[in-house]
Design an enzyme around this catalytic site. Structure first.
Site, PDB file in Angstrom:
ATOM      1  N   ASP A 164       0.877  -1.161   0.000  1.00 44.98           N
ATOM      2  CA  ASP A 164       0.000   0.000   0.000  1.00 44.98           C
ATOM      3  C   ASP A 164       0.924   1.223   0.000  1.00 44.98           C
ATOM      4  OD1 ASP A 164      -2.291   1.686   0.419  1.00 44.98           O
ATOM      5  OD2 ASP A 164      -1.722   1.786   2.542  1.00 44.98           O
ATOM      6  N   ASP A 174      -0.047   5.062   1.001  1.00 40.22           N
ATOM      7  CA  ASP A 174      -0.227   6.047   2.068  1.00 40.22           C
ATOM      8  C   ASP A 174      -0.114   5.373   3.431  1.00 40.22           C
ATOM      9  OD1 ASP A 174      -0.932   8.243   0.244  1.00 40.22           O
ATOM     10  OD2 ASP A 174      -2.791   7.134  -0.098  1.00 40.22           O
TER      11      ASP A 174
END
Ligand SMILES: O=P(O)(O)OC[C@H]1O[C@@H](O)[C@H](O)[C@@H](O)[C@@H]1O
Length: 250
Positions: free
Chosen positions: A19, A21
């Site tokens: 991922d 963020d």
């Protein structure tokens, strides 16, 4: 046998899906702060109109449970639903405002762009070290993010060359995929790398993200606890939880 740390054998895996963020870059906090600004403005206006008390958006609770990791408008809908607020969905092309789900999401995006311009992007040192380590050892790496800013962030951070595939909010929209917590975006990431989910590691900091990794049948889901709540990640599908990716360098 190459060891990831004492308990994870790298030889069991071919690829890693990150991922963005909150895992690679410190942009989860920027998203959370911008969402708070926009939702508080909306909730204040609504409190004045309805004569009900103003109950602010809480990053620790509301962001984490309803918005974190999800696609832009899905996050808006999910939070409003948690407060029992009904709002028309509107059009993605709507100007920024408080009158529809899309307008709220677009309003937040205006702030997000401003903050990003002003503050720049911080890459977590530990994440960069692990990415380099894996890249040097021939692992296939991809980024799977709900954000429409994903590619721009990777570019500004100067790290896009590490990743053979990027599945971002734009691609999820274009292909009409279900966003996180559905596993579809991660499964597409694995497919683009040409690897089996079972031989792939997922790194995620959001509850919706570890749920997606778990439901996608990935070989290992690593929860990245940036919010001081490792149990929430464990309960929702993380096989192990770390505070920082450097812990896995052994
Ligand atoms: O609005 P964007 O940039 O497409 O981002 C969508 C979502 O992307 C996720 O990565 C963030 O955790 C959320 O906070 C954000 O809302």
């Amino acid at each position: 046998m190459s060891q990831f740390n004492s308990s994870i054998a790298l030889s069991q895996f071919d690829a890693v899906l990150f991922d963005l963020d909150g895992v690679i870059t410190a942009t989860a906090k920027v998203h959370a702060d911008c969402w708070k600004r926009i939702f508080d403005g909306f909730l204040k206006q609504r409190a004045e109109e309805t004569d009900e008390p103003f109950q602010p958006f809480d990053i620790q609770n509301d962001y984490k449970l309803y918005v974190d990791g999800k696609m832009r408008y899905v996050g808006v809908q999910s939070f409003l639903e948690s407060r029992g607020i009904q709002l028309a969905y509107g059009e993605p092309s709507a100007p920024p405002g408080y009158d529809t789900v899309c307008a709220l999401g677009n309003f937040k995006d205006v702030f997000f762009n401003e903050v990003l311009q002003a503050k720049g992007i911080e890459v977590y040192e530990g994440s960069l070290a692990l990415i380099r380590h894996l890249s040097d050892r021939g692992f296939k790496l991809a980024v799977v993010s709900s954000s429409h800013h994903c590619k721009a962030v990777l570019k500004v951070a100067g790290i896009e060359h590490f990743f053979a595939a990027v599945v971002d909010g734009n691609l999820v929209d274009e292909l009409h995929l279900a966003g996180k917590p559905a596993p579809d975006a991660f499964l597409l990431g694995a497919k683009q790398l040409g690897v089996e989910p079972k031989r792939t590691i997922v790194f995620e900091d959001a509850i919706s993200g570890v749920q997606a990794g778990h439901d996608g049948g990935f070989g290992l889901v690593v929860g990245v606890d940036r919010k001081g709540d490792p149990e929430a990640l464990q309960k929702n599908g993380a096989d192990i939880v770390v505070q920082d990716l450097s812990e896995l360098l052994g």
